[in-house]
Design a protein around this motif. Structure first.
Motif, PDB file in Angstrom:
ATOM      1  N   GLY A 155      -1.431  16.068 -13.128  1.00 31.58           N
ATOM      2  CA  GLY A 155      -1.955  15.089 -11.993  1.00 31.58           C
ATOM      3  C   GLY A 155      -1.208  13.754 -11.829  1.00 31.58           C
ATOM      4  N   ARG A 156       0.100  13.603 -12.300  1.00 35.01           N
ATOM      5  CA  ARG A 156       0.614  12.407 -12.233  1.00 35.01           C
ATOM      6  C   ARG A 156       1.593  12.394 -11.163  1.00 35.01           C
ATOM      7  N   MET A 190      -0.749   2.037 -10.744  1.00 31.09           N
ATOM      8  CA  MET A 190      -1.011   3.456  -9.576  1.00 31.09           C
ATOM      9  C   MET A 190       0.067   3.742  -8.888  1.00 31.09           C
ATOM     10  N   SER A 191       1.054   2.596  -8.435  1.00 27.89           N
ATOM     11  CA  SER A 191       2.141   3.040  -7.801  1.00 27.89           C
ATOM     12  C   SER A 191       3.282   3.623  -8.832  1.00 27.89           C
ATOM     13  N   CYS A 192       3.121   3.666 -10.134  1.00 28.18           N
ATOM     14  CA  CYS A 192       4.381   4.247 -10.835  1.00 28.18           C
ATOM     15  C   CYS A 192       3.760   5.691 -11.390  1.00 28.18           C
ATOM     16  N   GLY A 193       2.680   6.125 -10.677  1.00 30.35           N
ATOM     17  CA  GLY A 193       2.134   7.418 -10.841  1.00 30.35           C
ATOM     18  C   GLY A 193       1.720   7.745 -12.583  1.00 30.35           C
ATOM     19  N   GLU A 194       0.952   6.725 -13.183  1.00 30.98           N
ATOM     20  CA  GLU A 194       0.556   6.865 -14.581  1.00 30.98           C
ATOM     21  C   GLU A 194      -0.748   7.582 -14.287  1.00 30.98           C
ATOM     22  N   SER A 195      -1.684   7.394 -13.289  1.00 32.95           N
ATOM     23  CA  SER A 195      -3.095   7.946 -13.259  1.00 32.95           C
ATOM     24  C   SER A 195      -3.903   7.899 -14.647  1.00 32.95           C
ATOM     25  N   THR A 252       9.952   2.395  -7.563  1.00 33.18           N
ATOM     26  CA  THR A 252       9.035   2.645  -8.538  1.00 33.18           C
ATOM     27  C   THR A 252       9.166   4.184  -8.649  1.00 33.18           C
ATOM     28  N   THR A 253       9.676   4.921  -7.829  1.00 33.11           N
ATOM     29  CA  THR A 253       9.628   6.276  -7.851  1.00 33.11           C
ATOM     30  C   THR A 253      11.074   7.106  -7.429  1.00 33.11           C
ATOM     31  N   ASN A 312       0.967  -1.412   0.024  1.00 32.41           N
ATOM     32  CA  ASN A 312      -0.034  -0.118   0.041  1.00 32.41           C
ATOM     33  C   ASN A 312       0.968   1.499   0.090  1.00 32.41           C
ATOM     34  N   GLN A 313       2.195   1.084   0.277  1.00 34.63           N
ATOM     35  CA  GLN A 313       3.060   2.266   0.269  1.00 34.63           C
ATOM     36  C   GLN A 313       2.633   3.143   1.521  1.00 34.63           C
ATOM     37  N   ARG A 352      -2.516  -2.163  -9.405  1.00 41.74           N
ATOM     38  CA  ARG A 352      -1.566  -1.813  -8.483  1.00 41.74           C
ATOM     39  C   ARG A 352      -0.337  -1.134  -8.840  1.00 41.74           C
ATOM     40  N   GLY A 399       6.831   9.129 -10.593  1.00 40.13           N
ATOM     41  CA  GLY A 399       7.061   7.399 -10.908  1.00 40.13           C
ATOM     42  C   GLY A 399       8.191   7.732 -11.849  1.00 40.13           C
ATOM     43  N   ASN A 400       8.973   6.500 -11.961  1.00 35.95           N
ATOM     44  CA  ASN A 400      10.388   6.438 -12.744  1.00 35.95           C
ATOM     45  C   ASN A 400       9.916   6.183 -14.304  1.00 35.95           C
ATOM     46  N   TYR A 457      -6.375   3.448  -6.274  1.00 38.23           N
ATOM     47  CA  TYR A 457      -5.403   4.251  -5.634  1.00 38.23           C
ATOM     48  C   TYR A 457      -4.158   3.687  -5.596  1.00 38.23           C
ATOM     49  N   VAL A 458      -3.201   4.628  -5.001  1.00 36.78           N
ATOM     50  CA  VAL A 458      -1.847   3.829  -4.509  1.00 36.78           C
ATOM     51  C   VAL A 458      -2.181   3.172  -3.350  1.00 36.78           C
ATOM     52  N   PHE A 483       3.708  12.799  -7.525  1.00 37.65           N
ATOM     53  CA  PHE A 483       3.179  12.443  -6.345  1.00 37.65           C
ATOM     54  C   PHE A 483       3.278  13.879  -5.326  1.00 37.65           C
TER      55      PHE A 483
END
Lengths: 317, 534
Positions: free
Chosen positions: A181-182, B236-241, A157-158, A56-57, B233, A206-207, B436-437, A184
């Motif tokens: 909006g991408r 979402m965790s790579c921030g692509e949205s 990943t980031t 869930n980070q 998951r 994100g990477n 969501y993340v 974090f």
């Protein structure tokens, strides 16, 4: 039981006495503390009690942790903390009170107590539609955060990227990242050491985000020069007007944005007048200014209130 | 006219139209010829001031006030009593003011969602909120129930969009809240989702976004649900949205028309037109979206059964749903693989590289590319499914949806547990469209049968049993009981409030609605004074 309206700066003074009392982060002990006629209870973390969920980070930690220590905990779990160094000298629970952008962007869950000791807990999942959101109590100063689920970001990943830009370009970048909006986190402020009109911008994303390539450089941990003064208060900002962004940077404010959550706040060096109040009825007091002519809009620059204020001392039983 | 200048009615037909929302249990009542309780009167205010006047009048007359948008809620948030008046807000819809520089729009609460989005689109903007009910819901209703739209992964839920509001409290006082006020963020959180129990929204200010010029939509097939969830998951965790991200469980995959992997590699296609547009006709040219023969056949069979041979249809559905265990077993056996639809929006240049990267990521996560046809087809039919539910009722069945949310580690266990607990009551399927993340929403659809009327073996009994079991599973697994439909009366008993939260919200209620006239009965026991003292 007497309770005080207690400004943040008073916290450390009041807590000094309490620290001699063993006070683990548990609601029962808080209730007992109030029953002993304590004026304020600080959520002091006596042990490092953090849990990290890579799936869930989320970093689950005590509200009594100092921000700097919380960042170290995140690093220990190979995760990135969503604020640049140096960290404000605050505990997480205090930061929750003073930096709404920190809460709105990066708090996934919180459990705590009302200042009279009654339990408050936000829903367990990331989002809900279960009536009024208890996060409002945290943001309104009606809740002491005992345990926080903080969004941190996996190093796998980031990554943080950094760039120094003239003010207008930095404002434009901030605007673009919010629209997209991408990313974090965006943490940005003017820094005097590099000359007039330069803004240091840190972006956590994100990477493999090609648009954040050159002139950005990857940084292991974002840090402003030590000469930068630490923020002490914050406000949210719904504006997406670039000129306003430029104005805020020029005024020395620091942007803290969570573009993926569509949130932007400005941190300021002026002391905050936010307080934690003594009863659940304070939730209702939040509404009082709505029906008066006085504007509740906060201008942190105009805040000249003393750091300590005992005017709210009241007997509540 | 009860109040000068405010249109109102006491005719039975008008009162019947606003007596309740689309809570399926009420629909079962109506099918069983149970007469709805009608309110005393319905008002159609056209301004905030008129809303205030109606509330003051109701307070004087000891009447409760039920705010009514378009009545598309599915949780029993609207339920009249003989001593209530209904505030139908649909005529409070005249104003839309956009601030292009600040990227905000202020809109009257009664405006229809589709009209609102059309208006924004014409100016080159979108709000980004596209619930399935967009044709039959109001913007005020979106906020009152804390809703989410189909593009929530990109634009967020309604609480991420709302920047302020005007409202009327239970004393008829008009007040304003802005996101930028010192207590703004706190008050927004406390008022969004109040379901008309703390105030009546009259005007809302939302964030708007520039309308994208292009879209990239694609379908994938995953061998199983678990692999698909891991891929969601990872995205979402790579921030692509992505704007759209929908994973269907194997059974819902069948009902969503299946997914056919590409036989030959197909290049990424970036098409003109945004996903975030009102109306299907405005989404740009549609390619490869013709209905399959199976779709057409099923549609025609449904039409024929429902409209030409209703008695035969009722018999057939009755048998199918009498004991859903065998249907669940059969479907489990033959329904394999999960369909995944993902879509991005932006300008043509950036979409091309983002799309390629996302496709690689999904293939690496175990997905098989199915080209852009599944995504385009979804876009074309995206609001259609909600309007098919009436057919199930018409042939004697019932169908309802349950949207809950939980953290990632609980998603699959919760899915399994809900399906297991409902096997003998309803046919259950699920999709995952709000990610969501730190977690995900599960959107269950369950369909069952039962005899008309109350009592053992009735549709009412089986419907209640399905909900009780499903909610119990959610509570056991630490999930929320609602992600975006709200609580209303249907989930009121399941809502667990911590004491501190309850006391604080009750304090708000005492401040804003001391006579408890605003939409009594919603949100469970939070306003129950007796419980507070114990």
């Amino acid at each position: 039981m007497s309770l005080l309206v207690c400004h943040t700066d008073e916290l450390s003074k009041k807590v000094a006495g309490l620290e001699k009392v063993h006070l683990p982060c548990g609601p029962q002990s808080l209730i007992r503390a109030f029953a002993r006629d304590e004026s304020f209870v600080q959520l002091r973390s006596t042990t490092t009690n953090a849990e990290y969920s890579a799936q869930n980070q989320l970093l689950s930690l005590d509200g009594g942790e100092m921000l700097a220590h919380a960042a170290r905990l995140a690093r220990r779990h190979e995760a990135l903390f969503p604020i640049a160094r140096p960290f404000p000298l605050m505990r997480m629970a205090e930061a929750a009170l003073h930096f709404p952008a920190f809460v709105e962007g990066f708090f996934s869950g919180v459990s705590g107590v009302s200042p009279r000791g009654a339990a408050v807990k936000t829903p367990l999942a990331p989002r809900s539609a279960q009536g009024p959101d208890p996060f409002g109590l945290l943001l309104g100063g009606c809740l002491l955060a005992q345990r926080i689920q903080l969004r941190v970001f996996s190093k796998e990943t980031t990554s943080w990227r950094s760039v120094q830009l003239p003010t207008k370009e930095a404002a434009s970048l901030l605007q673009a990242l919010l629209a997209e909006g991408r990313a974090f986190v965006v943490d940005a402020q003017a820094i005097s050491s590099v000359g007039v009109g330069k803004v240091q911008v840190f972006v956590l994303s994100g990477n493999g985000t090609p648009h954040l390539a050159s002139p950005f450089s990857e940084v292991a941990e974002p840090a402003y020069p030590r000469t930068c003064r630490l923020p002490r208060s914050g406000t949210m900002d719904s504006s997406r007007d670039m000129e306003q962004f430029v104005g805020h940077f020029d005024d020395g404010k620091r942007a803290l944005a969570a573009p993926f959550m569509h949130r932007l706040g400005w941190l300021s060096k002026e002391p905050s007048s936010r307080v934690i109040r003594a009863s659940e009825a304070f939730a209702a007091d939040l509404c009082v200014p709505l029906f008066t002519n006085s504007s509740p809009r906060l201008d942190a620059n105009a805040s000249t209130e003393p750091a300590f204020n005992d005017e709210g001392a009241s007997g509540v039983s | 006219m009860t109040l000068p200048g405010i249109v109102s009615s006491r005719t039975e037909l008008d009162r019947r139209m606003v007596a309740h929302d689309l809570w399926p249990r009420r629909l079962l009542d109506r099918r069983a010829k149970v007469q709805p309780v009608l309110p005393a009167e319905v008002f159609w205010p056209t301004s905030t001031q008129q809303v205030s006047e109606v509330v003051r009048y109701a307070a004087e007359q000891n009447l409760s006030v039920v705010p009514f948008g378009a009545g598309s809620g599915v949780c029993g948030g609207i339920s009249s009593t003989t001593w209530s008046v209904v505030l139908d807000l649909k005529r409070l819809a005249g104003n839309v003011e956009i601030d292009k520089k600040e990227r905000k729009v202020k809109v009257d609460a009664g405006m229809n969602g589709e009209r609102f989005e059309h208006h924004l689109n014409a100016l080159g903007f979108t709000c980004g909120h596209f619930p399935s009910s967009i044709y039959c819901s109001t913007v005020g209703g979106w906020v009152a129930a804390r809703g989410a739209g189909q593009l929530s992964s990109r634009y967020g839920k309604i609480e991420d969009m709302l920047l302020g509001f005007s409202a009327v409290d239970g004393l008829g006082r008009i007040f304003n809240v802005s996101h930028d006020d010192v207590n703004g963020p706190a008050l927004l959180r406390l008022f969004i989702g109040n379901e008309g129990s703390l105030c009546v929204f009259t005007s809302l200010t939302f964030r708007v976004h520039a309308l994208a010029t292009h879209r990239w939509l694609r379908g994938f097939s995953f061998p199983d649900l678990d692999t698909g969830l891991a891929a969601v998951r990872a995205v979402m965790s790579c921030g692509e949205s992505p704007s759209v991200m929908r994973l269907y469980d194997p059974l819902d995959t069948v009902f969503a028309g299946g997914v056919k992997p590409l036989e030959e590699d197909e290049e990424d296609q970036v098409r003109e037109g945004a996903i975030s547009r009102a109306g299907i006709e405005d989404s740009g040219p549609h390619h490869d979206v013709e209905d399959s023969y199976l779709d057409v056949l099923v549609d025609q069979a449904e039409e024929m059964m429902v409209f030409r041979k209703p008695a035969a249809a009722r018999k057939l559905v009755g048998r199918l749903l009498k004991d859903p265990r065998w249907a669940n077993r059969l479907l489990d056996r033959f329904a394999k693989g999960s369909k995944f639809i993902v879509g991005l929006e932006g300008d043509a240049d950036s979409l091309s590289s983002r799309g390629t990267q996302l496709r690689k990521r999904l293939i690496a996560a175990g997905g098989v590319d199915a080209g852009d046809a599944p995504g385009e087809k979804w876009l074309h039919h995206r609001h259609r499914v909600s309007y098919k539910m009436a057919r199930t009722y018409a042939v004697g069945g019932w169908v309802d949806t349950m949207e809950v949310a939980t953290r990632w580690e609980n998603v699959q266990p919760l899915y399994d547990e809900v399906r297991r607990s409902l096997r003998d009551v309803a046919v259950v399927m699920c999709h995952f469209s709000h990610a969501y993340v730190d977690g995900c929403s599960l959107y269950f659809t369950f369909a069952g049968g039962g005899a008309v009327g109350e009592g053992s073996g009735s549709a009412h009994e089986r419907y209640d049993l399905a909900w009780t079991r499903a909610m119990d599973a959610c509570l056991r697994r630490g999930a929320n009981v609602s992600h975006h439909h709200g609580i209303g009366r249907s989930k009121a008993g399941m809502l667990v409030w911590e004491l501190g939260t309850k006391l604080s919200i009750r304090a708000l209620k005492e401040q804003l609605d001391p006579h408890h006239i605003l939409n009594p009965g919603v949100l469970g026991t939070v306003f129950d004074a007796e419980e507070a003292t114990t």
